[in-house]
Design a protein around this motif. Sequence first.
Motif, PDB file in Angstrom:
ATOM      1  N   LEU A 145       0.840  -1.197   0.000  1.00 52.53           N
ATOM      2  CA  LEU A 145       0.000   0.000   0.000  1.00 52.53           C
ATOM      3  C   LEU A 145       0.873   1.245   0.000  1.00 52.53           C
ATOM      4  O   LEU A 145       1.932   1.282   0.636  1.00 52.53           O
ATOM      5  CB  LEU A 145      -0.896   0.000   1.240  1.00 52.53           C
ATOM      6  CG  LEU A 145      -2.142  -0.893   1.203  1.00 52.53           C
ATOM      7  CD1 LEU A 145      -2.838  -0.862   2.566  1.00 52.53           C
ATOM      8  CD2 LEU A 145      -3.110  -0.435   0.127  1.00 52.53           C
ATOM      9  N   ASP A 146       0.400   2.278  -0.701  1.00 53.33           N
ATOM     10  CA  ASP A 146       1.183   3.503  -0.790  1.00 53.33           C
ATOM     11  C   ASP A 146       1.255   4.229   0.548  1.00 53.33           C
ATOM     12  O   ASP A 146       2.174   5.010   0.786  1.00 53.33           O
ATOM     13  CB  ASP A 146       0.574   4.440  -1.846  1.00 53.33           C
ATOM     14  CG  ASP A 146       0.662   3.841  -3.246  1.00 53.33           C
ATOM     15  OD1 ASP A 146       1.481   2.912  -3.434  1.00 53.33           O
ATOM     16  OD2 ASP A 146      -0.081   4.281  -4.130  1.00 53.33           O
ATOM     17  N   ALA A 147       0.278   4.010   1.419  1.00 45.24           N
ATOM     18  CA  ALA A 147       0.256   4.621   2.744  1.00 45.24           C
ATOM     19  C   ALA A 147      -0.753   3.857   3.586  1.00 45.24           C
ATOM     20  O   ALA A 147      -1.506   3.030   3.064  1.00 45.24           O
ATOM     21  CB  ALA A 147      -0.149   6.091   2.653  1.00 45.24           C
ATOM     22  N   SER A 148      -0.754   4.125   4.868  1.00 44.26           N
ATOM     23  CA  SER A 148      -1.771   3.516   5.726  1.00 44.26           C
ATOM     24  C   SER A 148      -3.117   4.166   5.455  1.00 44.26           C
ATOM     25  O   SER A 148      -3.214   5.395   5.412  1.00 44.26           O
ATOM     26  CB  SER A 148      -1.401   3.705   7.200  1.00 44.26           C
ATOM     27  OG  SER A 148      -0.242   2.978   7.503  1.00 44.26           O
ATOM     28  N   PRO A 149      -4.150   3.369   5.281  1.00 45.27           N
ATOM     29  CA  PRO A 149      -5.468   3.980   5.044  1.00 45.27           C
ATOM     30  C   PRO A 149      -6.001   4.662   6.299  1.00 45.27           C
ATOM     31  O   PRO A 149      -5.679   4.260   7.422  1.00 45.27           O
ATOM     32  CB  PRO A 149      -6.337   2.788   4.651  1.00 45.27           C
ATOM     33  CG  PRO A 149      -5.657   1.608   5.237  1.00 45.27           C
ATOM     34  CD  PRO A 149      -4.194   1.907   5.287  1.00 45.27           C
ATOM     35  N   ALA A 151      -9.644   7.118   7.741  1.00 46.40           N
ATOM     36  CA  ALA A 151     -11.053   7.384   7.453  1.00 46.40           C
ATOM     37  C   ALA A 151     -11.192   8.396   6.322  1.00 46.40           C
ATOM     38  O   ALA A 151     -12.128   8.319   5.516  1.00 46.40           O
ATOM     39  CB  ALA A 151     -11.758   7.882   8.712  1.00 46.40           C
ATOM     40  N   THR A 152     -10.281   9.338   6.254  1.00 46.00           N
ATOM     41  CA  THR A 152     -10.364  10.355   5.195  1.00 46.00           C
ATOM     42  C   THR A 152      -9.665   9.917   3.920  1.00 46.00           C
ATOM     43  O   THR A 152      -9.893  10.491   2.856  1.00 46.00           O
ATOM     44  CB  THR A 152      -9.741  11.671   5.676  1.00 46.00           C
ATOM     45  OG1 THR A 152      -8.404  11.402   6.135  1.00 46.00           O
ATOM     46  CG2 THR A 152     -10.563  12.283   6.808  1.00 46.00           C
ATOM     47  N   ASN A 153      -8.794   8.922   4.028  1.00 44.67           N
ATOM     48  CA  ASN A 153      -8.106   8.393   2.847  1.00 44.67           C
ATOM     49  C   ASN A 153      -8.167   6.873   2.901  1.00 44.67           C
ATOM     50  O   ASN A 153      -7.167   6.190   3.139  1.00 44.67           O
ATOM     51  CB  ASN A 153      -6.645   8.873   2.819  1.00 44.67           C
ATOM     52  CG  ASN A 153      -5.923   8.397   1.563  1.00 44.67           C
ATOM     53  OD1 ASN A 153      -6.538   8.100   0.537  1.00 44.67           O
ATOM     54  ND2 ASN A 153      -4.597   8.316   1.640  1.00 44.67           N
ATOM     55  N   PRO A 154      -9.373   6.342   2.684  1.00 46.52           N
ATOM     56  CA  PRO A 154      -9.562   4.901   2.912  1.00 46.52           C
ATOM     57  C   PRO A 154      -8.857   4.018   1.892  1.00 46.52           C
ATOM     58  O   PRO A 154      -8.607   2.854   2.156  1.00 46.52           O
ATOM     59  CB  PRO A 154     -11.080   4.735   2.827  1.00 46.52           C
ATOM     60  CG  PRO A 154     -11.546   5.884   2.003  1.00 46.52           C
ATOM     61  CD  PRO A 154     -10.620   7.018   2.297  1.00 46.52           C
ATOM     62  N   LYS A 155      -8.543   4.552   0.718  1.00 47.43           N
ATOM     63  CA  LYS A 155      -7.861   3.740  -0.292  1.00 47.43           C
ATOM     64  C   LYS A 155      -6.636   4.491  -0.799  1.00 47.43           C
ATOM     65  O   LYS A 155      -6.709   5.225  -1.797  1.00 47.43           O
ATOM     66  CB  LYS A 155      -8.815   3.404  -1.452  1.00 47.43           C
ATOM     67  CG  LYS A 155      -8.225   2.365  -2.403  1.00 47.43           C
ATOM     68  CD  LYS A 155      -9.191   1.932  -3.492  1.00 47.43           C
ATOM     69  CE  LYS A 155      -8.552   0.873  -4.387  1.00 47.43           C
ATOM     70  NZ  LYS A 155      -9.414   0.474  -5.512  1.00 47.43           N
ATOM     71  N   PRO A 156      -5.537   4.336  -0.107  1.00 50.42           N
ATOM     72  CA  PRO A 156      -4.359   5.121  -0.469  1.00 50.42           C
ATOM     73  C   PRO A 156      -3.679   4.658  -1.755  1.00 50.42           C
ATOM     74  O   PRO A 156      -2.793   5.343  -2.248  1.00 50.42           O
ATOM     75  CB  PRO A 156      -3.441   4.944   0.735  1.00 50.42           C
ATOM     76  CG  PRO A 156      -3.862   3.666   1.363  1.00 50.42           C
ATOM     77  CD  PRO A 156      -5.327   3.535   1.114  1.00 50.42           C
ATOM     78  N   GLY A 157      -4.067   3.523  -2.265  1.00 52.45           N
ATOM     79  CA  GLY A 157      -3.526   3.090  -3.552  1.00 52.45           C
ATOM     80  C   GLY A 157      -2.494   1.987  -3.440  1.00 52.45           C
ATOM     81  O   GLY A 157      -1.787   1.861  -2.445  1.00 52.45           O
TER      82      GLY A 157
END
Lengths: 556, 101
Positions: A145-149, A151-157
């Motif tokens: 994952l590109d970052a930890s998900p 609540a405001t960024n639930p799908k970081p990619g």
Amino acid sequence: MTHSNWIRRLLCALALTLGLCAGAQAQTTPIRALVLYDQPDSGPYAKLGMAYAIMLRNLLGHWNTTVDMKSVQSYTAGQVEQYSVTFYLGSYYDLPIPPAFLADAYGTTRKIVWFKNNLWQLAWHPSYAGFTAKYGFTFASLRGLDASPTATNPKPGFFDTVTYKTRPLTKYYVYDAATGAVNADPDVGVVQIFDTAKAQQLVPISNSRTGEVVPYVVKGGNFWYFADLPFSYIGPRDRYLVICDMLHDILGVDTPTRQRALVRLEDVSALVNQNSMTVLSNYLKSKSIPFGVATIPYYYDPLGAYNGGVSQTVRMTPTGVLARSLNYAIQNGGRIVLHGYTHQYSNWKNPHTGVSGDDYEFWDIVNNRVLPIDTVAAHKARIQAGVDELRRGGFTAFAWEPPHYQMSPNAYTAASQVPMNPLKPTNFTTWQRAVYYTSTTPNLSPTAANRDFAVGQFFPYIIQRDHYGQRILPENLGNIEYDIREVDPSSNFNYTWQDLKLNAENAKVVRDGFASFFFHPFWLEPEINKPGFQDLQSIINAIEALGYQWADASTL
Amino acid sequence: MNQRNLLAVAILSLSALHAAVAAPGPSQAARAPKVEDAHVDAAAALRRPEPPPVRAVVAPPRPLVETVVQPGLHKIEKHERLTDVLKARKRAGRSDRVTAD
């Protein structure tokens, strides 16, 4: 004719004969395959590698193969030379690989197919410094994952989209903001190609957020590399279809494109509405579509859930509503599939009502374990009871379908040993998706030491022999479902004909794949008040428009 | 996963990464200098250069975000209740009784 011409012609004829013989042999001689998996000594994931190995072994059962599975830790020097192809499933990060396998994988001219982890132990090892020069690529890094998900960024990619034959196949991802759990398998091994004359990227995977693209499948000489384990979170729109199709290339079996379709009417029992069956049979006959009829021959309501608290039994008779419905279907292209004996178990709620069609029959779903009596002999007897019950009505099935698509390992083994038709004692065909376990009596408690795994698997094509010895006709699209929470609050799920159509579109990437689905006749009942018949016609037409040819499952 | 757990995972992962990079691999440990090495003639060392050190294979950093990985289908897609039709019949005022005929 001169002497030399005569000899030349003789040699040509001999060469032609040998060539033909060689070709015939290639089709009849089993391909020997070795599947190696990671097996750490202990820990919650000790058996995960075996689960993946079973899934790969099942796919290999599509071809005429002989498959051996073993942990890579038990590998002994020279074994790769005994097989046409060796698969290594790198499921466990940095688990030490025996030097003997590293040496053999590097030195062999046989095919090696490596999945995800631990390629660095070979490609970066100084003893195999020629890896890049030999294969034209090397291992670069692991990405997740590109970052930890949040609540405001639930799908970081992450690298989530495999593009295969122009179809985008998207990996599963669900983030639970309440628990913080990320249900996904986003990690991939990234390789770098240095010499395009030696290594080719066969399939790419992209990060839909950043636009980055790296190889998903790369091949350098006899060495294939897959960036992930394609058996996690599989689904009908998933990159799982890539390995299903590419195994043709890996095994080197030339298979022409031939895509067929199957349809099955589901859960036909004493509850059947004869008018619905007549409408469906007439329609499918009008389209010249043969169809399966998954039949539950023995209706049992042991707790009287729908009989005022009094146990009720409805046996198969030659003249009852079920028999009349089946006879009409058969006259119009229907083929009987045995879908359980009672499609429930004993006098339990397993888990719903104890009534036929509601509950599991060969698996304790309440406790997620095998039933108290779980022997191959007991399950064979129960399946045979279903065969006999059908015969009370004058019917014979051509295939077995496990109730709710789940049985115990011993029940699957039993299913591979009970012929549906006494006149065809060697026919053990089933029509299903299946669940596979990492032991015969699995302990599936997540907290158990050395816990087992249960893996559901569907197939896009016929499996001649699976892990339990079953022959399996595929069901890979699913079924139309409607949200009828006003009838039952827990029956609140929509799965539309458009969902099935999308699944069928993706299934086209498999060169000899099927579009196979099932449909419940009860969706035609006026009390349900859903456009079941209209939607059935829509998916039938959509499948035809995609170029699939309808097949008679009983002849496959 | 809450912030504290995330921080803990990150610290553990970084610690593990640091340990993996800092700790000698098995082949490096095997080559720890011995006492007699101190007496090696410098000129001899020049004549017989040490073979290049065997490179330990250090694993690449593992992705930091842990996920729940499920093998196989994420959903079996086969949990229908056949008796919903009986409930629907009853709800519509029809009999929900089951008979052979």
